[in-house]
Design an enzyme around this catalytic site. Sequence first.
Site, PDB file in Angstrom:
ATOM      1  N   GLU A  78     -52.359  -9.852  14.189  1.00 52.26           N
ATOM      2  CA  GLU A  78     -52.057 -10.205  15.579  1.00 52.26           C
ATOM      3  C   GLU A  78     -53.067 -11.169  16.207  1.00 52.26           C
ATOM      4  OE1 GLU A  78     -51.413  -6.882  18.140  1.00 52.26           O
ATOM      5  OE2 GLU A  78     -49.868  -6.012  16.898  1.00 52.26           O
ATOM      6  N   GLU A 133     -46.182  -2.757  11.949  1.00 51.26           N
ATOM      7  CA  GLU A 133     -46.578  -1.751  12.948  1.00 51.26           C
ATOM      8  C   GLU A 133     -45.416  -1.523  13.896  1.00 51.26           C
ATOM      9  OE1 GLU A 133     -50.202  -2.270  15.250  1.00 51.26           O
ATOM     10  OE2 GLU A 133     -51.197  -3.165  13.503  1.00 51.26           O
TER      11      GLU A 133
HETATM   12  C1  BG6 Z   1     -51.626  -3.259  17.709  1.00 51.72           C
HETATM   13  C2  BG6 Z   1     -52.890  -3.233  16.868  1.00 51.72           C
HETATM   14  O1  BG6 Z   1     -51.724  -4.305  18.618  1.00 51.72           O
HETATM   15  O2  BG6 Z   1     -51.349  -2.156  18.508  1.00 51.72           O
HETATM   16  C3  BG6 Z   1     -53.386  -1.847  16.525  1.00 51.72           C
HETATM   17  O3  BG6 Z   1     -52.703  -3.996  15.718  1.00 51.72           O
HETATM   18  C4  BG6 Z   1     -53.285  -0.981  17.775  1.00 51.72           C
HETATM   19  O4  BG6 Z   1     -54.673  -1.937  16.032  1.00 51.72           O
HETATM   20  C5  BG6 Z   1     -51.817  -0.860  18.148  1.00 51.72           C
HETATM   21  O5  BG6 Z   1     -53.946   0.215  17.711  1.00 51.72           O
HETATM   22  C6  BG6 Z   1     -51.574   0.031  19.343  1.00 51.72           C
HETATM   23  O6  BG6 Z   1     -52.324  -0.441  20.434  1.00 51.72           O
HETATM   24  P1  BG6 Z   1     -53.270   0.513  21.247  1.00 51.72           P
HETATM   25  O7  BG6 Z   1     -54.064  -0.393  22.110  1.00 51.72           O
HETATM   26  O8  BG6 Z   1     -52.367   1.406  22.008  1.00 51.72           O
HETATM   27  O9  BG6 Z   1     -54.096   1.233  20.230  1.00 51.72           O
END
Ligand code: BG6
Length: 484
Positions: free
Chosen positions: A169, A391
């Site tokens: 990202e 993800e």
């Molecule tokens: C993504 C990242 O943007 O979102 C992860 O690649 C991250 O590392 C995930 O943990 C969820 O975001 P957050 O800020 O809620 O942990």
Amino acid sequence: MTVPEHVFPKGFVWGSATAAIQIEGAAELGGKGPSNWDVFCRKHPEKIFDGGSPELACDHYHRFKEDVRLMKETGHTGYRMSIAWTRIIPDGQGDVNSEGVAFYRALFDELRAHGIEPNVTLYHWDLPQTLAGLGGWENKQVIDHFVRYARVCFDLFGDQVKLWSTLNEPGWTTLQSYVTGLHPPNVSNHKSAVQVAYNYILAHARVVKEFRRWQHEALSSRKETQIGIVLNMSTIYPADPLSSSDQSAATIADGVLNRWFIDPVLKGCLPSDVWALYKRCSLLPEHTDAELAEIGFQVSASQSSKIDFIGVNYYYPHFASADAPESAYHLNTSGNKNEDCIFAIKDLFRFVKNPHGRFTDWGWEIFPEGLYDLLMRAEHYSPGIPVYITENGIGIQESLDSDGTVRDERRIDFVREHLKVAHRAIQDGVNLKGYYMWALMDNFSWVNGFKKRYGFLFVDRKTLDRHIKASGHWYKRVSDQNGF
Ligand code: BG6
């Protein structure tokens, strides 16, 4: 066993994802050097919800064997993870740390022994502090150090890892580090942001070329190994689909946040409208024609910066309005439902809350159709390209029931809804190869600390014991049936 209604293609990867600094802990052990996040959290606990820190995280460094066993018990056939640059080259530019190498070799061996294919990201936001001190990603020297680190990883782990990603990202990390200033180095400066976003794309292209060189040095044994990138391609819609100014706002937001990264990696060029916008605003990055040529695709296979697959991360969509009189940023890091996320760039666009939306406690909209649109978009950009959902997940405030379980029905619903649209996208022609839920286990959620739980595995913050949640048991059945 009931016959699943949604059957996925043979060989579909069922996995989950993590990032080194979010789970490993052992921040000062095994010869590891300090990263920007280690230093930031130590210096500014007040900027992290409840002062959370990655110092211990989930202690995966010491518990990785148990974690791999639990992956197996929850049906994993793949696992997306990242390597901590600071474990391999502690100061980012000097000697290789043999203890760090041994750790990852043991982890990859363990994964493969359990039939779990690693998908490895080289950079998931934890920059060696020494390089942060040189100006971080704003300084083009960091690109050279990154290419060397990548080459070291290909040489050391290339026999164990078949799927590599350059960056995680780049868009989101640029935004949080150089626009909202929430992540280190806590800068809010559009000129720096554009330079960093450009340097990331150049770094990506150079690493892919280095990978091709490595691959061609022993092609017969390395030709199955692939490289890609992981992009957050959150779909952006006009707040009012009938308003031409909202449509333009959505196009600009999409250009700055998405197309700046998608276009070079899938088409080999930066988007001309965004380039023109930056020129108008005197924000153009320092660049050379030779660099722009490097970002493009070359004809020779051993020189090409063309990727083999694309990883897409998707959490929630955006709705853009042209009504943006001021810049404003706010991220809900508390999980307090009444706190809205705000993001606006003066005179360009402002993201607005969908009045009909369903939201998580952290104000992220649950909108599976956005994933469908995103997948179709990847296919339109580059027909037939292998796509992984690298993800997708939901943060929930959770605790352990008295019987030692976590009944996370909301997570099961969330994943099921997103898998349904993913399945539809496959029927409609997307070459979707796998799904990695965020995350394997509850982890250090950056500025949200540890309250925001994402895992198939509940991690007890007092004992660090792991407990498989209901979603983990459900995922095992899905994986066994290759559908649901
Ligand atoms: C993504 C990242 O943007 O979102 C992860 O690649 C991250 O590392 C995930 O943990 C969820 O975001 P957050 O800020 O809620 O942990």
